[in-house]
Design a protein around this motif. Structure first.
Motif, PDB file in Angstrom:
ATOM      1  N   LEU A 154     -49.933  41.805   9.542  1.00  0.00           N
ATOM      2  CA  LEU A 154     -49.404  43.148   9.769  1.00  0.00           C
ATOM      3  C   LEU A 154     -50.225  43.889  10.812  1.00  0.00           C
ATOM      4  O   LEU A 154     -51.454  43.902  10.748  1.00  0.00           O
ATOM      5  N   ASN A 155     -49.543  44.516  11.762  1.00  0.00           N
ATOM      6  CA  ASN A 155     -50.184  45.326  12.796  1.00  0.00           C
ATOM      7  C   ASN A 155     -49.532  46.695  12.840  1.00  0.00           C
ATOM      8  O   ASN A 155     -48.354  46.852  12.512  1.00  0.00           O
ATOM      9  N   VAL A 156     -50.305  47.678  13.280  1.00  0.00           N
ATOM     10  CA  VAL A 156     -49.749  49.020  13.417  1.00  0.00           C
ATOM     11  C   VAL A 156     -48.649  49.040  14.472  1.00  0.00           C
ATOM     12  O   VAL A 156     -47.632  49.695  14.301  1.00  0.00           O
ATOM     13  N   GLU A 157     -48.833  48.311  15.551  1.00  0.00           N
ATOM     14  CA  GLU A 157     -47.802  48.272  16.578  1.00  0.00           C
ATOM     15  C   GLU A 157     -46.622  47.434  16.119  1.00  0.00           C
ATOM     16  O   GLU A 157     -46.793  46.284  15.704  1.00  0.00           O
ATOM     17  N   PRO A 158     -45.409  47.959  16.158  1.00  0.00           N
ATOM     18  CA  PRO A 158     -44.233  47.152  15.813  1.00  0.00           C
ATOM     19  C   PRO A 158     -44.112  45.966  16.765  1.00  0.00           C
ATOM     20  O   PRO A 158     -44.101  46.145  17.983  1.00  0.00           O
ATOM     21  N   THR A 159     -44.051  44.769  16.214  1.00  0.00           N
ATOM     22  CA  THR A 159     -43.988  43.590  17.059  1.00  0.00           C
ATOM     23  C   THR A 159     -42.622  43.467  17.721  1.00  0.00           C
ATOM     24  O   THR A 159     -41.591  43.786  17.123  1.00  0.00           O
TER      25      THR A 159
END
Length: 452
Positions: A154-159
């Motif tokens: 999971l990353n803050v930036e939408p993939t």
């Protein structure tokens, strides 16, 4: 150009602990436009119930700005939120519950007067959030075989990364595929707002299908990133199609009930008991139900003070007492003792728990069904001192008088030629774990299990 490409990649595990989550500000984080269409119950050929708004659901509408999406995802993927709130109730799905207890931003967003105005306007009725634990319940479809593996992806930036699809995957039909992220179901609570936090470009699937009164399915397109849909999920049967072609699908959900006194509250906890903290859930459930009871009594008291002659209307008072007594009873019945709940889940499994209605339909086709079910009820082989036997007797009396019964899946009239058994009663109340326990005691489970 994708509006999120400028965002910094921010894996939750490496988030700067000195940076606090943002303070929710509707001027910055909201970007609302009303839904272009509201789908009515009449349009879906569904009967209007006492619990229902005229609106069954909406088409997707903009709700969060791009800054709002980033702020929400940063709040959601804080280490403390993932450590305290993550579980995997279904294969390939990560769920986050009780996030409002860990994130002030998420709590403030969902409870802010402007957000509340938007959801009430969309459904055409005044709404209240059900209870704190149902604020921002989040379902995450992401790669990984375990909770720890999924959270690491999971990353803050939408993939924006796409997944190459086969011809078979492109022909994916969620109405025939058993891998739907959430199969056909009714929600535990009357109304929901579903907010999308992922990029959906290139996604196959991800829609919601609503079952119409004629048995056909109506597709409601899934929301784009930052968009939301409202659904009267406690009254309409629906499924959420699994998303293919994308690395992640993150939707966050808050549940509501009508804030209008005298409107029937159809809430129950069948869907959430297996993966909730029951001590916390039962405390919040009791408080919210008693507040609803207080509102009903206060509403009647105000009417009596304005119209003293109403006291002489015995039928009105009798109706109030009957309805609130039933409401209190249903409140209590949903609170199955945690030890009993865990014992039965351990014996039968969480997957079987959610399959209980389907199992019951299969069991009724067994040659031994009538004999074993009738014997179990006649001899009270299951929990002979239980209050559920009084419930069964009351339901049978209502059936004898031709009255309808309230159930977790709406109101129904018993039209089967066979007897109404304890299995029917327990499923009517949404007590899946007790149903499985009764099924095991009756001997029907062993026969079903051998044939399955």
């Amino acid at each position: 150009m994708n509006p999120f490409l400028w965002l910094k990649v921010w894996p939750w595990g490496s988030t700067d602990s000195t940076e606090e989550e943002e303070t929710f500000d509707p001027r910055i984080h909201l970007d609302y436009s009303p839904p272009q269409k509201k789908i009515t119950m009449q349009e879906l050929l569904l009967n209007q119930s006492a619990a229902a708004s005229l609106i069954a659901g909406t088409t997707p509408f903009p709700l969060l700005s791009r800054e709002g999406v980033r702020a929400y995802r940063r709040a959601l993927f804080q280490k403390k939120v993932l450590e305290e709130c993550a579980s995997s109730p279904f294969p390939g799905t990560l769920a986050l519950r009780d996030v409002e207890k860990q994130s002030k931003f998420i709590k403030d967003f969902w409870t802010h007067p402007e957000t509340m105005r938007i959801v009430c306007e969309a459904m055409g009725v005044p709404l209240d959030v059900i209870m704190p634990t149902e604020i921002g319940h989040t379902n995450i479809q992401v790669e990984g075989a375990s909770v720890s593996e999924m959270t690491k992806n999971l990353n803050v930036e939408p993939t924006t990364e796409k997944v190459e699809l086969t011809a078979e995957e492109r022909a994916y039909d969620p109405l025939k595929d058993t891998s739907t992220i959430i199969p056909w179901h009714y929600d535990s609570y009357p109304y929901v707002c579903v907010l999308m936090l992922s990029e959906t470009e290139g996604m196959v699937g991800g829609e919601t299908y609503i079952k119409k009164g004629d048995g056909t399915a109506k597709k409601v397109e899934g929301p784009q990133i930052g968009h939301a849909v409202m659904l009267q999920g406690g009254e309409v049967e629906h499924l959420a199609a699994r998303a293919k072609g994308v690395k992640e699908r993150i939707s966050t959900i808050t549940s509501y009930r009508s804030a209008v006194p005298t409107i029937y509250d159809s809430s129950y906890m069948t869907n959430v008991r297996p993966y909730a903290n029951l001590n916390s859930l039962y405390t919040e459930w009791t408080q919210y139900r008693l507040r609803k009871l207080k509102d009903e009594i206060t509403h009647y008291l105000n009417r009596v003070e304005e119209e003293p002659e109403l006291v002489l209307d015995g039928a009105a008072l009798e109706k109030l007492v009957a309805e609130q007594t039933d409401y209190l009873q249903r409140t209590l019945r949903q609170m199955i003792a945690p030890k009993e709940h865990q014992r039965i889940l351990k014996a039968y499994g969480r997957a079987v728990y959610y399959e209980a209605p389907k199992i019951w339909r299969t069991v009724q086709s067994l040659p031994e069904f009538e004999e074993l079910a009738s014997s179990a009820d006649k001899n009270r082989t299951w929990m002979p001192e239980s209050v559920y036997w009084m419930d069964l007797q009351s339901s049978n009396e209502a059936i004898r008088l031709g009255r309808s019964l309230k159930a977790t899946m709406g109101t129904f009239t018993w039209d089967k030629k066979r007897e109404y058994y304890m299995g029917d009663e327990l499923l009517r109340q949404g007590l899946n774990e007790l149903f499985l326990d009764w099924l095991g005691t009756s001997g029907l489970w062993d026969i079903y299990h051998k044939q399955a």
